[in-house]
Design a protein around this motif. Structure first.
Motif: not given
Length: 420
Positions: A273-283, A285-296, A310-315
């Protein structure tokens, strides 16, 4: 050319003197070596090109915008010589202006880039009611072609979305040289792209009803099509593409469902729930929360590997490490390096802000305020070591390409610094 004169004495008409005594070896050899070294030094000095300036200033002013492409800087600014509030495009290599051209019919430019010998400018119309794309010869600035609509690049593929005023919304593939249409596809519903630097460029068209299609963006050929909802339509949803998957975010039950892009068959479903977007993080997928934080997540199964608050986004990612940032609402919290496999913190780079990149492939640069309007510039790596200092600068709104860094000075002009 450097000419060296050696004084041989006064030229006389009387009989030449007898042979001079041979100087001792310890006296003659150093003199001859000195002459050889002097000639070599002068030759090397004449052959060495002058050093290129490391930093220079380009005129900007209120209402201007800057874009970087290779070793060229493009400045879009109000046309001071024209009438009617138009804009002009100026191309600079180093501190020298290469050419300038008016931007007819283009209001605010949102993107400027070089592609296959063309400079492509996409922006809003003067009355801000529609989109228009104009192009110029990159070497001379001569007019090339223009079309209504907004053009954008996916890898080396040039695509265009039709103008707002068109009755039938479409997406087209273009030839960058002359703007010729290569293929056309009707566009309704969601649009997304799957792009890897060494792989195919795939486009996904997902209408509100009917079949979802995967299209080869280079040729327009349909690769696969399937109705994802043969029984009933779901509630509100969002679609995204990452790591060869079509991801659907369902607002009703908070689930994320993944479809294989090769077949459009379901692969896995997870409740996040409350996933803002998903992006590649190496091999992963990282699901970034709407209020920050992320799950691989494991892209093959959807299994959760690790989660951080604490962290969100993988440049950036590489070598089993991830460079991560923070939510957009808390940019002062800095950057960090995490282990890709378990999310373990390798290094906390507090206080650093990543410089946005106009081009991929350049160094990862970050800044940290020093006070008095000055900033420390450094290069970030994924080793976990502290960023390597690369000097200081005075300016804001910095952006970087592969070889150049550009920042806006307090007076509105642009500072350009060479990175290599």
């Amino acid at each position: 050319m450097v000419v060296t004169l050696i004084d041989l004495g006064e030229l006389r008409d009387d009989a030449p003197p007898g042979p001079a005594p041979r100087p001792p070896r310890a006296v003659g050899r150093p003199f001859r070596l000195l002459v050889v070294l002097l000639v070599a030094l002068l030759t090397l000095t004449a052959a060495t090109p002058p050093r290129r300036p490391a930093e220079w200033t380009l005129p900007g002013g209120p209402g201007s915008a800057v874009f970087v492409s290779g070793d060229v800087v493009y400045v879009v600014r109000p046309d001071r010589a024209g009438a009617g509030g138009g804009r002009e495009l100026l191309a600079y290599r180093g501190d020298r202006e290469r050419w300038r051209r008016p931007l007819p019919g283009v209001g605010t430019a949102v993107s400027v880039w070089e592609q296959d010998g063309r400079v492509i400018v996409a922006g809003r119309s003067v009355d801000d009611t529609d989109w228009q794309t104009v192009t110029y010869d990159a070497a001379t600035g001569a007019d090339a072609w223009r079309r209504p609509g907004i053009a954008f690049a996916v890898g080396r593929v040039l695509l265009m979305q039709s103008a707002t005023s068109d009755t039938a919304t479409s997406i087209v593939g273009l030839d960058p040289a002359d703007g010729r249409t290569l293929w056309t596809a009707s566009m309704t519903g969601a649009l997304g792209f799957d792009f890897e630097p060494t792989g195919p460029v795939r486009m996904v068209l997902s209408p509100a009803t009917g079949e979802t299609m995967v299209v080869d963006a280079r040729t327009g050929a349909r690769l696969v099509a399937r109705d994802l909802y043969p029984v009933r339509r779901p509630g509100p949803r969002r679609l995204q593409i990452a790591r060869g998957l079509l991801l659907e975010f369902r607002d009703g039950d908070g689930a994320v469902e993944a479809y294989d892009l090769d077949t459009l068959r379901p692969r896995w479903t997870v409740a996040r729930k409350l996933v803002g977007h998903v992006e590649s993080c190496g091999a992963l997928l990282c699901a970034v929360g709407l209020a920050g934080g992320m799950t691989a997540l494991d892209p093959a199964t959807g299994v959760v590997r690790w989660s951080v608050d604490r962290w969100a986004g993988v440049p950036a990612a590489g070598g089993g490490r991830l460079l991560v940032g923070v939510a957009d609402t808390d940019m002062d919290a800095g950057l960090a390096v995490l282990d890709q496999e378990d999310g373990r913190l390798i290094a906390d780079l507090g206080g650093w802000t990543l410089v946005p990149q106009h081009e991929s492939g350049g160094p990862l640069l970050a800044t940290r305020p020093l006070g008095g309007g000055r900033q420390l510039l450094a290069e970030v790596n994924l080793s976990g070591d502290p960023p390597s200092a690369r000097g200081t600068l005075t300016g804001t709104g910095c952006t970087t390409g592969v070889t150049l860094l550009v920042c806006r000075r307090p007076g509105g002009d642009y500072m350009v610094r060479r990175l290599t």
